[in-house]
Write a protein that holds these residues in place. Structure first.
Motif, PDB file in Angstrom:
ATOM      1  N   HIS A  93      38.209  48.153  45.136  1.00  0.00           N
ATOM      2  CA  HIS A  93      39.242  48.579  44.173  1.00  0.00           C
ATOM      3  C   HIS A  93      38.656  48.777  42.775  1.00  0.00           C
ATOM      4  CE1 HIS A  93      42.206  47.778  47.220  1.00  0.00           C
ATOM      5  NE2 HIS A  93      41.790  46.533  47.333  1.00  0.00           N
ATOM      6  N   CYS A  94      39.120  49.831  42.079  1.00  0.00           N
ATOM      7  CA  CYS A  94      38.679  50.051  40.695  1.00  0.00           C
ATOM      8  C   CYS A  94      39.530  49.231  39.721  1.00  0.00           C
ATOM      9  CB  CYS A  94      38.783  51.534  40.340  1.00  0.00           C
ATOM     10  SG  CYS A  94      37.715  52.524  41.401  1.00  0.00           S
ATOM     11  N   TYR A  95      40.775  48.926  40.124  1.00  0.00           N
ATOM     12  CA  TYR A  95      41.618  48.070  39.288  1.00  0.00           C
ATOM     13  C   TYR A  95      42.502  47.242  40.206  1.00  0.00           C
ATOM     14  CZ  TYR A  95      45.541  51.261  40.306  1.00  0.00           C
ATOM     15  OH  TYR A  95      46.499  52.003  40.948  1.00  0.00           O
ATOM     16  N   LEU A  96      43.207  46.265  39.636  1.00  0.00           N
ATOM     17  CA  LEU A  96      44.262  45.569  40.377  1.00  0.00           C
ATOM     18  C   LEU A  96      45.558  45.717  39.590  1.00  0.00           C
ATOM     19  CD1 LEU A  96      42.976  42.109  41.710  1.00  0.00           C
ATOM     20  CD2 LEU A  96      43.606  44.129  43.029  1.00  0.00           C
ATOM     21  N   PRO A  97      46.699  45.943  40.249  1.00  0.00           N
ATOM     22  CA  PRO A  97      47.974  45.883  39.538  1.00  0.00           C
ATOM     23  C   PRO A  97      48.149  44.469  38.977  1.00  0.00           C
ATOM     24  CG  PRO A  97      48.243  46.851  41.735  1.00  0.00           C
ATOM     25  CD  PRO A  97      46.853  46.309  41.662  1.00  0.00           C
ATOM     26  N   ALA A  98      48.659  44.353  37.739  1.00  0.00           N
ATOM     27  CA  ALA A  98      48.756  43.058  37.061  1.00  0.00           C
ATOM     28  C   ALA A  98      49.423  41.966  37.929  1.00  0.00           C
ATOM     29  CB  ALA A  98      49.461  43.212  35.716  1.00  0.00           C
ATOM     30  N   PRO A  99      50.553  42.264  38.625  1.00  0.00           N
ATOM     31  CA  PRO A  99      51.165  41.186  39.441  1.00  0.00           C
ATOM     32  C   PRO A  99      50.213  40.684  40.536  1.00  0.00           C
ATOM     33  CG  PRO A  99      52.670  43.061  39.225  1.00  0.00           C
ATOM     34  CD  PRO A  99      51.364  43.506  38.635  1.00  0.00           C
ATOM     35  N   ASN A 100      49.478  41.594  41.183  1.00  0.00           N
ATOM     36  CA  ASN A 100      48.508  41.179  42.225  1.00  0.00           C
ATOM     37  C   ASN A 100      47.417  40.312  41.612  1.00  0.00           C
ATOM     38  OD1 ASN A 100      49.919  43.482  43.009  1.00  0.00           O
ATOM     39  ND2 ASN A 100      48.369  44.118  44.473  1.00  0.00           N
ATOM     40  N   LEU A 101      46.943  40.741  40.443  1.00  0.00           N
ATOM     41  CA  LEU A 101      45.864  40.012  39.774  1.00  0.00           C
ATOM     42  C   LEU A 101      46.311  38.585  39.447  1.00  0.00           C
ATOM     43  CD1 LEU A 101      43.176  39.676  38.245  1.00  0.00           C
ATOM     44  CD2 LEU A 101      44.214  40.838  36.289  1.00  0.00           C
ATOM     45  N   VAL A 102      47.513  38.473  38.861  1.00  0.00           N
ATOM     46  CA  VAL A 102      48.008  37.143  38.486  1.00  0.00           C
ATOM     47  C   VAL A 102      48.196  36.282  39.741  1.00  0.00           C
ATOM     48  CG1 VAL A 102      49.965  35.873  37.482  1.00  0.00           C
ATOM     49  CG2 VAL A 102      49.041  37.910  36.321  1.00  0.00           C
ATOM     50  N   GLY A 103      48.786  36.865  40.774  1.00  0.00           N
ATOM     51  CA  GLY A 103      49.029  36.122  42.022  1.00  0.00           C
ATOM     52  C   GLY A 103      47.721  35.627  42.637  1.00  0.00           C
ATOM     53  N   ASP A 104      46.711  36.507  42.723  1.00  0.00           N
ATOM     54  CA  ASP A 104      45.424  36.117  43.314  1.00  0.00           C
ATOM     55  C   ASP A 104      44.746  35.031  42.483  1.00  0.00           C
ATOM     56  OD1 ASP A 104      45.898  38.000  45.195  1.00  0.00           O
ATOM     57  OD2 ASP A 104      44.405  39.449  44.521  1.00  0.00           O
ATOM     58  N   ALA A 105      44.807  35.189  41.133  1.00  0.00           N
ATOM     59  CA  ALA A 105      44.147  34.217  40.252  1.00  0.00           C
ATOM     60  C   ALA A 105      44.814  32.846  40.350  1.00  0.00           C
ATOM     61  CB  ALA A 105      44.149  34.729  38.816  1.00  0.00           C
ATOM     62  N   VAL A 106      46.136  32.820  40.474  1.00  0.00           N
ATOM     63  CA  VAL A 106      46.864  31.544  40.597  1.00  0.00           C
ATOM     64  C   VAL A 106      46.380  30.799  41.845  1.00  0.00           C
ATOM     65  CG1 VAL A 106      49.130  30.541  41.159  1.00  0.00           C
ATOM     66  CG2 VAL A 106      48.911  32.173  39.271  1.00  0.00           C
ATOM     67  N   LYS A 107      46.205  31.561  42.955  1.00  0.00           N
ATOM     68  CA  LYS A 107      45.728  30.944  44.209  1.00  0.00           C
ATOM     69  C   LYS A 107      44.336  30.342  44.032  1.00  0.00           C
ATOM     70  CE  LYS A 107      47.741  33.757  47.878  1.00  0.00           C
ATOM     71  NZ  LYS A 107      47.640  35.145  47.570  1.00  0.00           N
ATOM     72  N   ILE A 108      43.440  31.097  43.390  1.00  0.00           N
ATOM     73  CA  ILE A 108      42.055  30.643  43.246  1.00  0.00           C
ATOM     74  C   ILE A 108      41.959  29.455  42.285  1.00  0.00           C
ATOM     75  CG2 ILE A 108      39.791  31.319  42.291  1.00  0.00           C
ATOM     76  CD1 ILE A 108      40.458  34.177  43.326  1.00  0.00           C
ATOM     77  N   LEU A 109      42.714  29.543  41.172  1.00  0.00           N
ATOM     78  CA  LEU A 109      42.541  28.566  40.085  1.00  0.00           C
ATOM     79  C   LEU A 109      43.417  27.327  40.244  1.00  0.00           C
ATOM     80  CD1 LEU A 109      42.535  31.214  37.230  1.00  0.00           C
ATOM     81  CD2 LEU A 109      40.604  29.735  37.796  1.00  0.00           C
ATOM     82  N   GLU A 110      44.512  27.468  41.034  1.00  0.00           N
ATOM     83  CA  GLU A 110      45.475  26.382  41.182  1.00  0.00           C
ATOM     84  C   GLU A 110      46.014  25.913  39.824  1.00  0.00           C
ATOM     85  OE1 GLU A 110      43.200  23.614  43.549  1.00  0.00           O
ATOM     86  OE2 GLU A 110      43.739  24.629  45.403  1.00  0.00           O
ATOM     87  N   VAL A 111      46.445  26.905  39.022  1.00  0.00           N
ATOM     88  CA  VAL A 111      47.127  26.591  37.749  1.00  0.00           C
ATOM     89  C   VAL A 111      48.437  27.395  37.741  1.00  0.00           C
ATOM     90  CG1 VAL A 111      45.014  26.104  36.441  1.00  0.00           C
ATOM     91  CG2 VAL A 111      45.866  28.443  36.551  1.00  0.00           C
ATOM     92  N   THR A 112      49.244  27.255  36.683  1.00  0.00           N
ATOM     93  CA  THR A 112      50.558  27.909  36.681  1.00  0.00           C
ATOM     94  C   THR A 112      50.431  29.406  36.360  1.00  0.00           C
ATOM     95  OG1 THR A 112      50.907  27.554  34.323  1.00  0.00           O
ATOM     96  CG2 THR A 112      51.608  25.781  35.798  1.00  0.00           C
ATOM     97  N   PRO A 113      51.378  30.232  36.894  1.00  0.00           N
ATOM     98  CA  PRO A 113      51.370  31.665  36.563  1.00  0.00           C
ATOM     99  C   PRO A 113      51.465  31.905  35.048  1.00  0.00           C
ATOM    100  CG  PRO A 113      52.904  31.224  38.372  1.00  0.00           C
ATOM    101  CD  PRO A 113      52.405  29.895  37.891  1.00  0.00           C
ATOM    102  N   GLU A 114      52.222  31.021  34.337  1.00  0.00           N
ATOM    103  CA  GLU A 114      52.391  31.210  32.888  1.00  0.00           C
ATOM    104  C   GLU A 114      51.041  31.138  32.181  1.00  0.00           C
ATOM    105  OE1 GLU A 114      55.710  30.754  34.862  1.00  0.00           O
ATOM    106  OE2 GLU A 114      54.356  29.010  34.731  1.00  0.00           O
ATOM    107  N   LEU A 115      50.229  30.133  32.568  1.00  0.00           N
ATOM    108  CA  LEU A 115      48.915  29.971  31.937  1.00  0.00           C
ATOM    109  C   LEU A 115      48.042  31.206  32.228  1.00  0.00           C
ATOM    110  CD1 LEU A 115      46.853  28.275  30.381  1.00  0.00           C
ATOM    111  CD2 LEU A 115      46.231  27.152  32.522  1.00  0.00           C
TER     112      LEU A 115
END
Length: 731
Positions: free
Chosen positions: A232-254
């Motif tokens: 992928h050349c980019y990620l849609p922002a909601p996908n990016l936030v969702g994937d990062a939350v899974k990896i980092l185990e922190v809140t979506p707000e952060l």
């Protein structure tokens, strides 16, 4: 854990090492065991043969293998006995000392040897055959070894495996410890082979808080670079936030607030991109955003420029030109081919696509013949060495890889670019489905205004290994002139390889009855598939078709893992085709053993190797291993000899079996495809189609009919996230 026993021993040989887990089975000698070797098992990855080890663990009894020592942890210690020192120095750990020289040094200094090298290396000249030059080399190598050990001990303390510690040391040298302590997330960006997860483990060990913005931003960048690895050349922002939350185990707000900061700091770019009726808030890593804008701009500029370096073709008498061609080639152009020839010579950007047997090569040859008859300067290129070789055989005109054509320099910058364009009137790029966004951008930037660019490729094959799907995006953009060849030629209709490639591509089963060049060997279990695959490659094909198993046959596996995956097959095929031989040097790195005659492939782009870099996917053969110089030599399929030092062997993997993705742009006389139902997630139509189209003369599928049916039935993954088509339409 209870207090374990301690075993002091010299590592004599490694019998098995699993690269992913670090689990190792080794044989060691202790002072008491004498000539009899003991078995030790556990996490020993990184320990070198000849090193003296202090092992902590416990004695266990194995029902089949008897008494063995289970290792919990280990440290390397300097050997104290003459025999240990000789083994240590002779193992090739110190540059400049091979087994024979080690013997001489130890014969001279005995148990004081290591002390002499450490405190008064100038005394080494007392040894017969050691000059001042070699002495100096040994002293430097020893010092380096000492610093490495110090860094290693620190890194092992924060939970880093030895092979990764070596990479960190190669990147930062003596500064390693301060980088690891102060900026561990830098490692994920700057050290090849270290992902966010490793950097995160280190960061935790050095005390960086779980919810620190630094960690979250690094996690966001990592998520985007993982997406780029997936194409992928980019990620849609909601996908990016969702994937990062899974990896980092922190809140979506952060995560969201850290994403805002990243955008503000210009670490990433956010832009709204239309997709169908919706608008996608796309988040790009900087290099991909720049490349996409630049590529679209360059293509539109080429298309729209008033200049034309082939303007003679604007008013050509095409009937006469085609008669002349017929005289040259002895064959007629079909209607679609005629259209393609005219398009390439009159439009400044054009795309030619089509499956096997539809005459893409003949069309390209015709275009090149006509252009050269008009004294045009023609350049031919392809993404891989093999594809370039084939292109020059087909056209009788020299072809090169795109990397060599652009003369990429260390760091990856091209010598030819917008300010210094290629001296060409027509540039033809074959196997263009392999062009990723970054390489396509470099290429198109280097085309002079008024020159013509023709991209040739099969859009139904897998997209590029790197991010983007340039060929598909160009075909989806209405303004880019294109021709799709669909008619299969008569002689190609007799080839089972061609006929079945087209059947698979349209979702139909291959014809297996009465085919002389397309076979299925049905079997179900992955272990069975692996055994049969090795037999087909090493013996059956050679017997029946007279092909050389190492040179002419390629195993293409849907996935890397599993009993019938590329990893396990490489081990089995190496055993069958390049077994260990008495007196022949070999070199172990992690879980792999390299031998002379091994077929290998490069795993990353390395711009500092060879004449113009060695690139991910380059294949070659190991021609030499020199333990004294710490070097291994590979002859690549571009006929270039490239040296690897022993600590760079993580860049090489065996290539008896490769993933279908890695085989793009290469053609082989025979292809063997192991298909197991355990590769269920990977079984897709374009994957199987790509594998079949890599074969010139013969395809053998070994595996389950269910897996074959699943692959043909499954249309394949959705489109990649790219903005190129949109940019070409609005540009």
């Amino acid at each position: 854990m209870e207090n374990g026993s301690v075993l002091e021993a010299v590592l004599e040989r490694i019998t098995y090492a699993n690269e992913e887990s670090g689990y190792t089975i080794a044989r060691v000698a202790t002072e008491r065991s004498g000539a009899e070797l003991l078995t030790v098992v556990g996490p020993l990855l990184g320990a070198q043969v000849g090193e003296s080890l202090r092992l902590t663990g416990r004695w266990t009894s194995h029902p089949r293998y008897g008494r063995q020592f289970e290792v919990w942890s280990y440290a390397t210690v300097l050997p104290a006995t003459v025999q240990g020192i000789r083994r240590y120095l002779g193992s090739g750990l110190i540059k400049g000392i091979g087994p024979k020289m080690a013997e001489r040094i130890v014969d001279h200094f005995g148990t004081d040897t290591l002390d002499v090298i450490e405190t008064s290396p100038e005394r080494l000249v007392e040894v017969p055959g050691l000059g001042p030059k070699r002495t100096k080399l040994i002293a430097v190598a020893w010092e380096e070894q000492k610093i490495i050990k110090e860094v290693m001990i620190f890194l092992q303390g924060v939970g880093v495996s030895t092979s990764i510690a070596v990479r960190i040391f190669k990147q930062y040298g003596e500064a390693s410890i301060s980088v690891v302590r102060g900026q561990p997330y830098k490692l994920a960006d700057e050290v090849w082979g270290i992902g966010f997860k490793t950097a995160d483990t280190i960061a935790q060990a050095v005390g960086i808080p779980h919810d620190s913005p630094e960690r979250v931003k690094a996690g966001l960048r990592y998520t985007l670079s993982q997406a780029a690895d997936d194409g992928h050349c980019y990620l849609p922002a909601p996908n990016l936030v969702g994937d990062a939350v899974k990896i980092l185990e922190v809140t979506p707000e952060l995560v969201k607030s850290c994403l805002e900061e990243l955008v503000a700091e210009e670490g990433v770019v956010r832009e709204d991109i239309p997709a169908g009726d919706n608008v996608v808030p796309a988040v790009y890593l900087l290099p991909f955003h720049r490349a996409e804008l630049s590529l679209a701009g360059s293509l539109l500029t080429l298309l729209r420029t008033g200049r034309d370096r082939l303007k003679g073709f604007a008013d050509v008498d095409w009937v006469r030109a085609e008669q002349w061609l017929h005289g040259q080639t002895g064959a007629e152009l079909a209607t679609e081919q005629r259209q393609a020839v005219r398009l390439a010579l009159t439009e400044k950007v054009a795309v030619l696509t089509g499956g096997p047997g539809c005459g893409k090569s003949f069309t390209v040859r015709s275009i090149v013949l006509l252009a050269r008859a008009r004294k045009a300067k023609v350049i031919l290129a392809a993404p891989t060495g093999r594809a370039a070789k084939r292109l020059s055989e087909l056209t009788g005109h020299e072809a090169t890889t795109v990397h060599r054509l652009l003369q990429l320099r260390p760091g990856g910058e091209a010598t030819f670019d917008r300010d210094n364009p290629l001296e060409a009137d027509l540039v033809v790029v074959d196997e263009a489905s392999m062009l990723d966004l970054l390489l396509a951008n470099k290429l198109v930037k280097a085309i002079a205004p008024g020159a013509h660019l023709l991209l040739v490729g099969d859009v139904d094959q897998l997209p590029s290994v790197g991010a983007g799907e340039v060929l598909k995006d160009l075909l989806a953009a209405d303004d880019i002139p294109r021709v799709r060849l669909t008619q299969i030629f008569r002689q190609a209709q007799e080839s089972g390889v061609v006929v079945n490639a087209h059947r698979v591509n349209t979702g139909r089963h291959p014809v297996l009855e009465g085919m002389k060049d397309f076979f299925l060997f049905p079997c179900e279990e992955p272990e069975e598939i692996a055994t049969l695959t090795v037999d087909v490659v090493a013996r059956r094909i050679a017997r029946k078709f007279g092909l050389n198993p190492r040179r002419d046959v390629q195993v293409l596996a849907p996935m890397h893992r599993g009993a019938a995956g590329a990893g396990a097959l490489n081990l089995a095929l190496q055993e069958a085709l390049t077994p260990a031989r008495e007196g022949m040097p070999e070199r172990r790195y992690g879980g792999r053993v390299f031998r002379i005659g091994d077929k290998v492939t490069q795993l990353r782009n390395n711009y500092d190797k060879g004449a113009a870099g060695v690139f991910n996917g380059t294949v070659g053969v190991v021609t030499d291993i020199r333990p004294d110089d710490h070097k291994l030599t590979v002859l690549t399929d571009e006929e270039e000899s490239v040296d690897y030092s022993f600590d760079e062997l993580d860049e090489l993997a065996h290539a008896y079996a490769v993933s279908i993705h890695r085989s793009q742009g290469s053609e082989y006389p025979a292809v063997v495809i192991p298909l197991a139902t355990s590769a269920w997630m990977m079984l897709q139509r374009n994957l199987l189609y790509t594998a079949i189209t890599r074969a010139k003369r013969l395809v053998v599928i070994v595996g389950s009919r269910r897996a074959l049916a699943q692959a043909i039935r499954t249309k394949g993954a959705g489109r990649r996230h790219t903005g190129l088509t949109h940019r070409l339409s609005t540009g």
